[in-house]
Every structure is written in C-alpha cells, then in structure tokens.
Design a protein around this motif. Structure first.
Motif, mmCIF file in Angstrom:
data_model
loop_
_atom_site.group_PDB
_atom_site.id
_atom_site.type_symbol
_atom_site.label_atom_id
_atom_site.label_comp_id
_atom_site.label_asym_id
_atom_site.label_seq_id
_atom_site.Cartn_x
_atom_site.Cartn_y
_atom_site.Cartn_z
ATOM 1 N N THR A 1 -25.765 -35.810 88.755
ATOM 2 C CA THR A 1 -25.215 -35.082 87.609
ATOM 3 C C THR A 1 -25.386 -33.604 87.855
ATOM 4 O O THR A 1 -26.445 -33.161 88.289
ATOM 5 N N ILE A 2 -24.334 -32.898 87.567
ATOM 6 C CA ILE A 2 -24.389 -31.447 87.766
ATOM 7 C C ILE A 2 -24.110 -30.806 86.421
ATOM 8 O O ILE A 2 -23.122 -31.140 85.763
ATOM 9 N N ASP A 3 -24.985 -29.888 86.038
ATOM 10 C CA ASP A 3 -24.699 -29.119 84.831
ATOM 11 C C ASP A 3 -23.757 -28.009 85.216
ATOM 12 O O ASP A 3 -24.151 -26.956 85.684
ATOM 13 N N ALA A 4 -22.505 -28.277 85.011
ATOM 14 C CA ALA A 4 -21.530 -27.368 85.583
ATOM 15 C C ALA A 4 -21.178 -26.224 84.654
ATOM 16 O O ALA A 4 -21.178 -25.064 85.046
ATOM 17 N N HIS A 5 -20.826 -26.562 83.415
ATOM 18 C CA HIS A 5 -20.288 -25.535 82.531
ATOM 19 C C HIS A 5 -20.969 -25.596 81.181
ATOM 20 O O HIS A 5 -21.669 -26.546 80.848
ATOM 21 N N HIS A 6 -20.663 -24.571 80.430
ATOM 22 C CA HIS A 6 -21.218 -24.539 79.081
ATOM 23 C C HIS A 6 -20.322 -25.236 78.094
ATOM 24 O O HIS A 6 -20.732 -25.576 77.005
ATOM 25 N N MET A 7 -19.081 -25.358 78.442
ATOM 26 C CA MET A 7 -18.145 -26.038 77.547
ATOM 27 C C MET A 7 -17.498 -27.186 78.304
ATOM 28 O O MET A 7 -17.861 -27.467 79.450
ATOM 29 N N ALA A 8 -16.554 -27.801 77.630
ATOM 30 C CA ALA A 8 -15.950 -28.992 78.228
ATOM 31 C C ALA A 8 -15.307 -28.662 79.570
ATOM 32 O O ALA A 8 -14.685 -27.619 79.750
ATOM 33 N N VAL A 9 -15.464 -29.604 80.495
ATOM 34 C CA VAL A 9 -14.848 -29.449 81.817
ATOM 35 C C VAL A 9 -13.402 -29.932 81.703
ATOM 36 O O VAL A 9 -13.150 -31.089 81.391
ATOM 37 N N ASP A 10 -12.479 -29.011 81.925
ATOM 38 C CA ASP A 10 -11.085 -29.393 81.742
ATOM 39 C C ASP A 10 -10.489 -30.090 82.952
ATOM 40 O O ASP A 10 -9.623 -30.940 82.822
ATOM 41 N N ALA A 11 -10.931 -29.690 84.137
ATOM 42 C CA ALA A 11 -10.363 -30.321 85.325
ATOM 43 C C ALA A 11 -11.377 -30.318 86.447
ATOM 44 O O ALA A 11 -12.150 -29.366 86.587
ATOM 45 N N VAL A 12 -11.378 -31.394 87.204
ATOM 46 C CA VAL A 12 -12.226 -31.517 88.390
ATOM 47 C C VAL A 12 -11.300 -31.938 89.532
ATOM 48 O O VAL A 12 -10.528 -32.882 89.380
ATOM 49 N N ARG A 13 -11.372 -31.230 90.636
ATOM 50 C CA ARG A 13 -10.512 -31.623 91.754
ATOM 51 C C ARG A 13 -11.274 -31.508 93.067
ATOM 52 O O ARG A 13 -11.896 -30.486 93.334
ATOM 53 N N TRP A 14 -11.155 -32.540 93.873
ATOM 54 C CA TRP A 14 -11.701 -32.468 95.230
ATOM 55 C C TRP A 14 -10.770 -31.601 96.080
ATOM 56 O O TRP A 14 -9.563 -31.569 95.874
ATOM 57 N N ASN A 15 -11.382 -30.947 97.085
ATOM 58 C CA ASN A 15 -10.571 -30.179 98.027
ATOM 59 C C ASN A 15 -9.800 -31.155 98.926
ATOM 60 O O ASN A 15 -10.387 -32.107 99.425
ATOM 61 N N PRO A 16 -8.509 -30.925 99.128
ATOM 62 C CA PRO A 16 -7.743 -31.897 99.912
ATOM 63 C C PRO A 16 -8.147 -31.962 101.381
ATOM 64 O O PRO A 16 -7.823 -32.935 102.050
ATOM 65 N N PHE A 17 -8.840 -30.959 101.870
ATOM 66 C CA PHE A 17 -9.204 -30.977 103.281
ATOM 67 C C PHE A 17 -10.692 -31.208 103.493
ATOM 68 O O PHE A 17 -11.110 -32.086 104.224
ATOM 69 N N HIS A 18 -11.473 -30.404 102.835
ATOM 70 C CA HIS A 18 -12.913 -30.456 103.073
ATOM 71 C C HIS A 18 -13.510 -31.618 102.291
ATOM 72 O O HIS A 18 -13.280 -31.740 101.095
ATOM 73 N N PRO A 19 -14.297 -32.444 102.897
ATOM 74 C CA PRO A 19 -14.806 -33.616 102.186
ATOM 75 C C PRO A 19 -15.923 -33.336 101.195
ATOM 76 O O PRO A 19 -16.256 -34.182 100.381
ATOM 77 N N ASP A 20 -16.489 -32.163 101.229
ATOM 78 C CA ASP A 20 -17.647 -31.941 100.361
ATOM 79 C C ASP A 20 -17.362 -31.041 99.174
ATOM 80 O O ASP A 20 -18.162 -30.926 98.273
ATOM 81 N N ILE A 21 -16.251 -30.373 99.187
ATOM 82 C CA ILE A 21 -16.028 -29.305 98.210
ATOM 83 C C ILE A 21 -15.165 -29.800 97.066
ATOM 84 O O ILE A 21 -14.197 -30.546 97.268
ATOM 85 N N PHE A 22 -15.528 -29.367 95.843
ATOM 86 C CA PHE A 22 -14.629 -29.622 94.731
ATOM 87 C C PHE A 22 -14.671 -28.426 93.794
ATOM 88 O O PHE A 22 -15.550 -27.587 93.857
ATOM 89 N N ILE A 23 -13.659 -28.393 92.948
ATOM 90 C CA ILE A 23 -13.521 -27.243 92.058
ATOM 91 C C ILE A 23 -13.482 -27.763 90.634
ATOM 92 O O ILE A 23 -13.039 -28.881 90.382
ATOM 93 N N SER A 24 -13.967 -26.950 89.708
ATOM 94 C CA SER A 24 -13.920 -27.374 88.313
ATOM 95 C C SER A 24 -13.613 -26.155 87.453
ATOM 96 O O SER A 24 -13.964 -25.030 87.795
ATOM 97 N N CYS A 25 -12.940 -26.440 86.347
ATOM 98 C CA CYS A 25 -12.635 -25.332 85.445
ATOM 99 C C CYS A 25 -12.984 -25.770 84.036
ATOM 100 O O CYS A 25 -13.022 -26.963 83.734
ATOM 101 N N SER A 26 -13.176 -24.821 83.203
ATOM 102 C CA SER A 26 -13.654 -25.180 81.879
ATOM 103 C C SER A 26 -13.162 -24.175 80.860
ATOM 104 O O SER A 26 -12.675 -23.102 81.168
ATOM 105 N N ALA A 27 -13.336 -24.560 79.599
ATOM 106 C CA ALA A 27 -12.967 -23.660 78.517
ATOM 107 C C ALA A 27 -13.933 -22.497 78.395
ATOM 108 O O ALA A 27 -13.728 -21.593 77.576
#
Lengths: 96, 680
Positions: free
Chosen positions: B515-541
């Motif tokens: 579990t990762i405490d990523a954001h202070h508000m709701a996480v709107d989107a989570v996406r894995w990087n299409p190339f790198h197997p370890d990286i992902f991006i997240s965005c929030s309100a």
C-alpha cells in the motif's frame, strides 16, 4: 432502413452539398434532391463514366474494384460511390 | 575326250572350284569333277598337259596354290545395294531399309493373250460376232423393206451405225415424238403473319473481370451446393418456407436500404471535403516554430466531436480502438451526484467528425469503458448504477448484450473502471471492474450470462471496526481506478478515494501486496508505464501528478503540481518519458521527462469556455494525436507538435523498425537514476 434515410438527409444538409442522386444499375435515377432534367443528365453521364472507370480498374486487376470516384471541377466537386447495384452521386461545393 | 560344256554362268554365281591352272586350251578345264573323263588315252590331251603360263599370271607358291578358297552360291544380287538409307518422316531420322530387293530382271516381254472370260475378250468376241451377223442383217433388211411400212420413208443402210447386239435393234433415225399438255392447276397463295418475337438489344463486354466474376459466382454456387448437402434433410422443408418468405420480403423492401454502404462512403467523402484543411493539418502540419523553442511544444486543435443528444452529458471515458486506429469510443454520463440521468455510448471515427458511427443510449450514465484488444467489436462498460455491461457492435441490438443485475453481483456504487483481461482457461471472455463499493470484481462471460467473482476487497484498516450492534465490520475503501501490469499478468494497482494506491495480485484475495500513501485526495487515475516494468503514474484531485517506482513505494520519483485538480493522466505509446495530464481549468499539460524533469513542455487551454473541466485524455496508439474529453460533452482531438513527441534517433538502416523498448526503458532508467537516492 431509416438509418440510410437519416444518412442521406444528413449528407443533404451538410455544408456545401448541392444535391444527392441515387441511381440504379441501369442508369435510372431512383431518388434525387435536384430537379428532373438535371438529375437525368447527371445520372446518364456519370453512370457511363463510373462504368468506364470501374472497367478500367478491374481490367488491370480483376480482384480489385472501384471504391469511389471524385471529379473536381472549377465550380464544384462530384463524388460517386458505386455499390453492387446502386450508385450514389453527391455534388458538393467544397470551398464553402 | 569329252568336251565339257561350259555352263552359262549367270552373273553373280560362282562355282565352287579348286584353283585351276590355266591352260592353253580355253575350252577344257582341269577340275576334279572331270575325273570321269578317263581320257587318258588321248595323246593330244596328255601331251597337252604342258603348262603354258601367260605373262601376267600371278606367281604363287605351291602352298598358296593348294590354298582352298570357298565360294558360296547365293541368290543375292551383287549389284543390289546393301544399305539403302531413307529419311523416315515419322521418326525424323535416316533409317536403313532392312531388306533390299534382290531381284534382277534380265528380260521382260508383255504377252498379248487375254483370258476368254475377261471384259476385253468379250468385247472382241462381240465385235467378231457382229461382223458375221452384219451380212445376215443386211440380207434380212433388204427383204423386209420391200414389203414393210415406210413411216419415215427413209431407207438407210444400217452399215453406218451397227447395233451392238442382234436382240435390240433400235432405229435411231426413224422415231416419232408425241407430246401432250396436262391440265395445270391454278395457283393459290396463302399466308399468315405472326407477331414478331419481342426484341431487345443486348450488348456486353467481355473483359477479364467479367470472366473473373463469372468464375467467382460459379465457385460460390458450388460451395453453397456443398454446404446444402451437409445440412440435415429434415430441416430443409422449414428452411425452404422461411427462405421463400425472406426472398419475398427482400424484393418488396425499399430499394434505398441497399445503398447503406455507398451512403457511408459518400458521407465520409463529403466530410473530408468540408474538413479538408483539418485533414491536411492532421497529416502534414508540423509546427515549424518548435525548432526555435527547445523546451516547449504546442497542441494543434484538429477535429471536434459532439453529438446533439450528448451535449449535456460529460465525457466520462475515451478509448481508442487498438486495431482500427481512426475509431474511438466515448462514454457519456455525469459526474454530478445530484444530476443523474441517462448515458450514451458513441463510436466515432476520425473520418467522419460530424456524426458518430454507432450510437447507444443507456439508462444510467456510462462511467468507464474498455475495448477488447482482440475482439474489437466488444466493448465493456461500467455504469453509474453499479452494473457492468458488454456491448457487441456487430449485433444490431440497441442495448448491451450482457448486463449484470442486482442478483448477479453488480456493484452497489458507481463502477469507476473496467478492463478486459485475457481469456480464461475455458476461452471465456474475462473483465475486471472496480467500484466505490470497495470491491474489485472479475466477470466472466459464460454463454449469455455474466458471472462474477470477487477478486479483492479494499479494506481500509487491518483491524475491523465495531459496528452498531457490536458486529465486526470491515470498512471498505472506495476504489476509483485500477490498472493491470503489461507484462506481469496477476499484478495490478488500485487507486482509492482515500488517496492510497494498493498493489494487488489476482492470486491473493484478502491481502494487498503493498500500500502506498500516494495522495491526499482521491486518486483519479493510475497507469503503468507502457515500457518500463516498474514505473507507474498517478494523478489526483489534490492537484498533483506523481510518478512512482513500485519497488520504492515510500516516495514518489517525480511530483508535479498542476495548480488544478487533475482529471486524468496518460502515458504516450511512443515514448517512455512522455505523458500528458488534463486539469479542471481546461488545460492540457504535456511532459517529457527526457527534456525537462520539472516542468511541462506544453500547457495549453483547449476549451472554449474557461470554466469547462477536462475529464479524460487518451493518446492515439499510432498517430501523434490525443483526444480530450470535457464535461460539456465535447471531444477535441489535438495534434502534438514535434517537440512533444521526440523519440530517440534511430540508427541508419533501422528507420522502419518499431519503437525499441529497451532503448525506452534505458532512457527512463537514466532519468530515474538521477532522482533516486544514492543509497537505495
């Protein structure tokens, strides 16, 4: 059936479109949005041209077939989409 | 002495003889055969046994004289050629005639004897016989003429033209002619006129393609015939009846319906003309000013898609078709909790910006959708009312083919994300959904039903809290988004409303991997990087976009503050370091970590009214365009300028090779290594 009607209506009301004619395989117009004399003239001439164009394409390669034909002139553009039994002719003024 | 008669030697024959000594008397030969002579008493003969040698005789020794020579009498003609070669036209070679005629004719004489029964003999006899009777006839005639009638009155001697036989005497010069006229019937004419057969002019051309068509039709008929024979005969009668009905229906129906395909093509052509400049821009426009601005890029607006009935509804999801890259699906619904109504599902194509290809109206707002990677006609949809549906565009149904109901385990809260997964072991289609009710559910399409299976429940705390009656309640978080790893099948991330991102595995249904405490508000989107197997991006309100490495979950690798609630974020398919985000202030932010690790390369407002929030963004898998949806129901397509889509230069000769994944991964790794703390 109504889907096609809708499509034709949409095309008719599209920007720059002057008229649309549906011609059957013998060159007789079935449906048109132009006046009679113009329709008959267009139908006859374009039908012959399309047959010739199709014949040309298929002569070169019988497995090929004509998908559409565009005839751009100074005043407007005539677009022809041939089908197995029918021919759709649309006259549009593209610069409008 | 008995003179020996010399035999007349026919040419070519030899008489086997012993060598004879030539004698002065040429008539007598000294042969062994002549022993019967016994003429030893002849003195002259005995005396005559003196050898008289001619001058030119061969001198042979005694041995040679005794030598025996064999002479053979054969019937062969020595003058006949032994090898005649003739040209054989059949075999086209010279061939030796196997046997040559050995006959030699010395004397030939044609005789003049005839067989007495032959034609010639008979004729001659007749002639001779007639000569005798000639005199007789003359005598008899002379007698008759004196007392006979003279009808013609001419006496002529028969001598001039003698008849061939005595029996039939024909007088060629005394003949009479008689003629009579028969009655001629009058002529009568009768005629009928029939109707001419109907005529029609027929003309045709015999082209290569007409012949091809005829053969093709023939082939089709043959195949049909084969199929028919395979059918069960008992059903044939029913089939015939239904077929007859169908045939009657088809001919009676309006002819206009058959123009569907042509009409579609023409519509696209008309649109192409109208939006000609946009189409040209799409293909060819490159912002030249990008050369001067190193770290900036622009977005060129292209087509704008909108539909009347969907104008009040926000765009809730966009998905590009993976195979037909000019098509995309837009889901319409409402994010507003108070204003819930119907939804729409629209299929657009770039070739026809004025009208969607397929339109589906739904009772509840569409919140998310996904196109199946293999069967692109299947679209799964998540609704605001918590149900999940599957639409099949090949079938002409107005609604979904499958829909989950309250009984079949639908969510109790809006479904925020759905994704197709690989077919399970029974080749059934499989999809996952996440919802605010805290469940990640896997749905399997079995025949005509959706069967659900809870994958994981998003628990908030490890300890269950106390409920009203003292029961243990498990508080569930609200899932808002998820994404599956591209390579590792079972690994997926779930973003929640609490701002946490859970790393989960399909195998473990009760525990999170991390579990990762990523954001202070709701996480709107989570996406894995299409190339790198370890990286992902997240965005929030909470206005931020963060990039994480799932191995180091405690801290984000990159954080970007965008000054407004971020609606959606998406990685670019062509580069591992490019991503774009949309915010509630109507701006699109495009980043390229390779060029600038801290700032966006492009921040552009793409909406007409500033208050419009942008809700979703998607990159086109092949072309360099993005699709942005806003809350007013418009979808705008934008083209990335060259600065925004830099890919590593390819080596010479490898221009046509696709994106090199390893290079992309290496590129990102390089950037990450700069950020990572040295002791990690």
């Amino acid at each position: 059936m109504s889907e096609v009607e809708e499509t034709i209506k949409r095309i008719q009301s599209h920007k720059g479109v002057l008229g649309i004619i549906v011609v059957n395989s013998e060159g007789i117009p079935i449906r048109t949005s132009l006046d009679n004399s113009t329709t008959v003239q267009y139908a006859g001439l374009i039908h012959q041209l399309t047959m010739k164009a199709r014949s040309t394409v298929r002569d070169i390669d019988p497995q090929n077939d004509l998908t559409f034909l565009r005839l751009r002139s100074k005043k407007h553009e005539i677009m022809v989409a041939p089908d197995k039994e029918y021919l759709l002719i649309v006259i549009q003024n593209p610069s409008e | 002495m008995a003179p020996k008669a010399k035999s007349v030697k026919p040419p070519g024959s030899t008489i086997g003889a012993k060598p004879s000594k030539m004698k002065g008397r040429p008539k007598i030969r000294d042969d062994d055969d002549m022993t019967e002579i016994g003429d030893l008493g002849d003195d002259s003969y005995v005396h005559g046994k003196t050898l008289v040698k001619p001058d030119d005789q061969l001198d042979l020794t005694e041995v040679e004289l005794k030598e025996e020579f064999t002479r053979i009498l054969t019937a062969n003609n020595p003058h006949a050629p032994q090898n005649i070669v003739r040209f054989n036209f059949k075999e086209r070679t010279y061939k030796q005639t196997s046997s040559v005629e050995q006959i030699a004719i010395h004397f030939a004489l044609d005789g003049n004897m005839l067989h007495k029964d032959s034609d010639e003999a008979r004729r001659q006899r007749a002639k001779a016989g007639m000569g005798e009777s000639k005199s007789e006839a003359a005598l008899s005639e002379a007698g008759e003429e004196e007392g006979g009638e003279g009808e013609d009155g001419e006496k002529e001697e028969v001598v001039e033209a003698p008849p061939p036989k005595k029996e039939s005497l024909r007088n060629q010069f005394n003949f009479s002619e008689r003629a009579s006229q028969t009655f001629n019937n009058p002529y009568r004419e009768r005629g009928t006129a029939t109707e001419p057969p109907p005529r029609a002019n027929f003309s045709s051309t015999a082209n290569q393609w007409e012949i091809y068509d005829a053969y093709y039709e023939d082939l089709q008929k043959q195949e049909k015939a084969k199929d028919k024979t395979k059918q069960i005969p008992t059903y044939r009668k029913e089939d015939d009846k239904t077929k007859k009905k169908l045939v009657a229906m088809e001919t009676a129906s309006d002819d206009i319906s058959r123009v569907t395909r042509a009409a579609k093509i023409v519509e696209r052509m008309v649109n192409q003309n109208t939006f000609d400049d946009i189409a040209q821009d799409f293909s060819y426009f490159e912002d030249a000013s990008d050369e001067f601005r190193d770290q900036e890029g622009t977005l060129l607006p292209l087509w704008k898609f909108s539909f009347d009935k969907a104008k009040r509804l926000a765009v809730t999801s966009i998905c590009w078709n993976p195979k037909y890259v000019d098509m995309f699906v837009v889901g319409h619904g409402s994010y507003d909790f108070t204003k819930q109504g119907r939804g729409m599902l629209l299929f657009y194509t770039l070739k026809n910006p004025s009208h969607p290809e397929y339109i589906y109206s739904t009772e509840s707002g569409v919140m998310c959708l996904d196109i199946h990677p293999i069967y692109q006609y299947l679209v799964c949809v998540g609704f605001y009312d918590g149900s999940v549906g599957v639409f099949n565009t090949q079938e002409k149904r107005p609604g979904p083919v499958y829909k989950s109901t309250a009984k079949s385990g639908k969510h109790t809260d809006p479904v925020w994300q759905v994704k197709w997964q690989k077919d399970d072991l029974d080749n059934n289609l499989n999809l996952y959904s996440v919802s605010s009710d805290g469940r990640v559910v896997s749905w399997t399409l079995v025949k005509d039903e959706l069967i659900y299976a809870d994958v994981i429940k998003l628990t908030v705390d490890d300890l269950p809290t106390e409920g009203p009656d003292g029961t243990q309640l498990q508080l569930l978080g609200c899932g808002t988004s998820f994404d599956f790893h591209k390579k590792i099948d079972y690994l997926f991330l779930v973003g929640t409303e609490e701002g946490k991102i859970h790393k989960c595995s399909k195998a473990y249904s009760s525990q999170f991997l991390d579990t990762i405490d990523a954001h202070h508000m709701a996480v709107d989107a989570v996406r894995w990087n299409p190339f790198h197997p370890d990286i992902f991006i997240s965005c929030s309100a909470d206005w931020t976009v963060k990039i994480w490495d799932h191995n180091y979950g405690n801290q984000a690798m990159f954080t970007f503050d965008l000054n407004s609630a971020v609606g959606d974020v998406a990685w670019a398919p062509f580069s591992s370091t490019v991503f774009a985000a949309v915010t509630a202030d109507g701006k699109v932010h495009v980043f390229d970590l390779n060029i600038n690790k801290y700032e966006a390369l492009c921040e552009q407002s793409v909406v007409q009214k500033k208050k419009t929030k942008l809700t979703h963004i998607e990159f086109n898998p092949r072309h360099m365009i993005i699709c942005v949806g806003d809350e007013r129901g418009y979808v705008t397509s934008l083209k990335l300028s060259p600065n925004l889509r830099k890919v590593p230069k390819k080596k010479k000769g490898e221009e046509n090779v696709g994106i090199d994944h390893e290079i992309e991964i290496a590129k990102l790794d390089k950037i990450l290594s700069l950020v990572r703390e040295p002791d990690n």
